[in-house]
Write an enzyme that holds these catalytic residues in place. Structure first.
Site, PDB file in Angstrom:
ATOM      1  N   CYS A 175       0.828  -1.206   0.000  1.00  0.00           N
ATOM      2  CA  CYS A 175       0.000   0.000   0.000  1.00  0.00           C
ATOM      3  C   CYS A 175       0.862   1.255   0.000  1.00  0.00           C
ATOM      4  O   CYS A 175       1.361   1.682   1.048  1.00  0.00           O
ATOM      5  CB  CYS A 175      -0.931  -0.003   1.207  1.00  0.00           C
ATOM      6  SG  CYS A 175      -1.944   1.481   1.307  1.00  0.00           S
ATOM      7  N   CYS A 198      -0.437   4.130   2.124  1.00  0.00           N
ATOM      8  CA  CYS A 198      -0.281   3.929   3.570  1.00  0.00           C
ATOM      9  C   CYS A 198       1.161   4.222   3.998  1.00  0.00           C
ATOM     10  O   CYS A 198       1.399   4.805   5.061  1.00  0.00           O
ATOM     11  CB  CYS A 198      -0.600   2.489   3.964  1.00  0.00           C
ATOM     12  SG  CYS A 198      -2.106   1.821   3.274  1.00  0.00           S
ATOM     13  N   ASP A 199       2.121   3.793   3.192  1.00  0.00           N
ATOM     14  CA  ASP A 199       3.509   3.758   3.655  1.00  0.00           C
ATOM     15  C   ASP A 199       4.498   4.595   2.854  1.00  0.00           C
ATOM     16  O   ASP A 199       5.662   4.705   3.243  1.00  0.00           O
ATOM     17  CB  ASP A 199       4.003   2.295   3.652  1.00  0.00           C
ATOM     18  CG  ASP A 199       3.147   1.410   4.543  1.00  0.00           C
ATOM     19  OD1 ASP A 199       2.707   1.898   5.603  1.00  0.00           O
ATOM     20  OD2 ASP A 199       2.906   0.246   4.178  1.00  0.00           O
TER      21      ASP A 199
END
Length: 314
Positions: free
Chosen positions: A136, A139-140
């Site tokens: 992701c 997300c990261d």
């Protein structure tokens, strides 16, 4: 205190399909209960700009899902933050057990559990998952400012992730086992024009390596699928973007599935192999996999459920 709740329509899942089903089932006065599941809002909560949802020239994925949730609630859909861990479809009313300890019974069920990211299944990938290996970018990606990153894949997901990661990374290397991408042309054009992205053709990930204390990625070894030659690529982050698999664990032994776990529906409907159980969105769709088609199927599922329940009352 654990309780048992009964509803005419239980909606399991909370992406575009689930929330749209909630809107339509509510408008049909079915007083639905929607159980959000492990990832409230679904895959769109892990994307940034959405440019292909009608009515929005550009909208953030999480914002779109909040609007859908609010819409469903405004229509009267009860939304519960729980995870269904067991689903008994052997008799009506159907019975679902929640992680909270609560039990939900329903005259009809709409499944909208979506899909989840696929992994390569490598030992080294598993070792560094969450410590440099991710599925992701939204997300990261933030954690890799001014770092070099590797993305694995060749479809829309991989190209979108690679493009997004250029917001943070100093360089993104896209690794693909073929010599052409499967992504949409508009995405390929953006990729080719981005000076931060280098594409490595005819290669596949062979190993992720790094430090043990603290756990962290230092680089990857990739293997040329034609020559077998191993190339070392230093990097701090590895993003696996090889597509998604349907989240059909709840029903894989009770409903007909195909194509690796996608729930089978009767052509032109959302009816599954069990009367009174309907499926919508990425759980059933291995072809289009778009937010707008998922929303359309959520609408269909609610209308199908409404007709089914009306026939039972006749």
């Amino acid at each position: 205190m654990a309780e048992t709740r009964h509803t005419k329509v239980l909606i399991i899942g909370s992406g575009p399909a689930g929330y749209t089903a909630g809107v339509y089932a509510s408008r049909a006065m079915l007083e639905p209960i929607l159980v959000q599941g492990i990832e409230p809002g679904g895959q769109l909560t892990t994307t940034t700009e959405v440019e292909n949802y009608p009515g929005f020239t550009e909208v953030q994925g999480p914002d779109l899902m909040i609007k859908m949730q609010e819409h469903a609630q405004a229509m009267g859909c009860e939304i519960i933050g729980d995870i269904i861990t067991d689903l008994d479809l052997s008799k009506r009313p159907f019975t679902a057990k929640g992680d909270s300890g609560n039990t939900y019974t329903a005259d009809a069920v709409i499944l909208a559990t979506g899909a989840r990211a696929k992994w390569l299944g490598m030992e080294s990938e598993e070792k560094f998952k969450g410590f440099g290996v991710s599925a992701c970018a939204t997300c990261d990606g933030f954690f890799y400012r001014s770092q070099e990153i590797v993305v694995v894949g060749g479809g829309n997901t991989a190209v979108e992730e690679a493009l997004f990661l250029t917001n943070f990374a100093s360089k993104v290397t896209l690794i693909h086992r073929r010599d052409e991408l499967r992504a949409e042309k508009i995405l390929q054009n953006r990729l080719e024009k981005n000076p931060k992205i280098e594409t490595l053709w005819f290669n596949q990930l062979d190993e992720v390596y790094g430090t043990d204390a603290p756990l962290g990625v230092e680089g990857v070894k990739v293997k040329n699928v034609k020559t077998g030659e191993i190339t070392d690529i230093p990097c701090k982050g590895v993003f696996i973007a090889i597509g998604h698999a349907p989240a059909s664990e709840l029903v894989k032994d009770t409903l007909d599935t195909h194509m690796g776990g996608y729930v089978v529906t009767k052509p032109g409907t959302t009816q599954t192999s069990v009367p009174g159980v309907f499926a919508a969105g990425d759980l059933t769709d291995h072809i289009y996999r778009q937010a707008v088609t998922s929303a359309g199927m959520g609408c269909m599922a609610a209308l199908d459920a409404e007709r089914f329940l009306a026939e039972q009352d006749d």
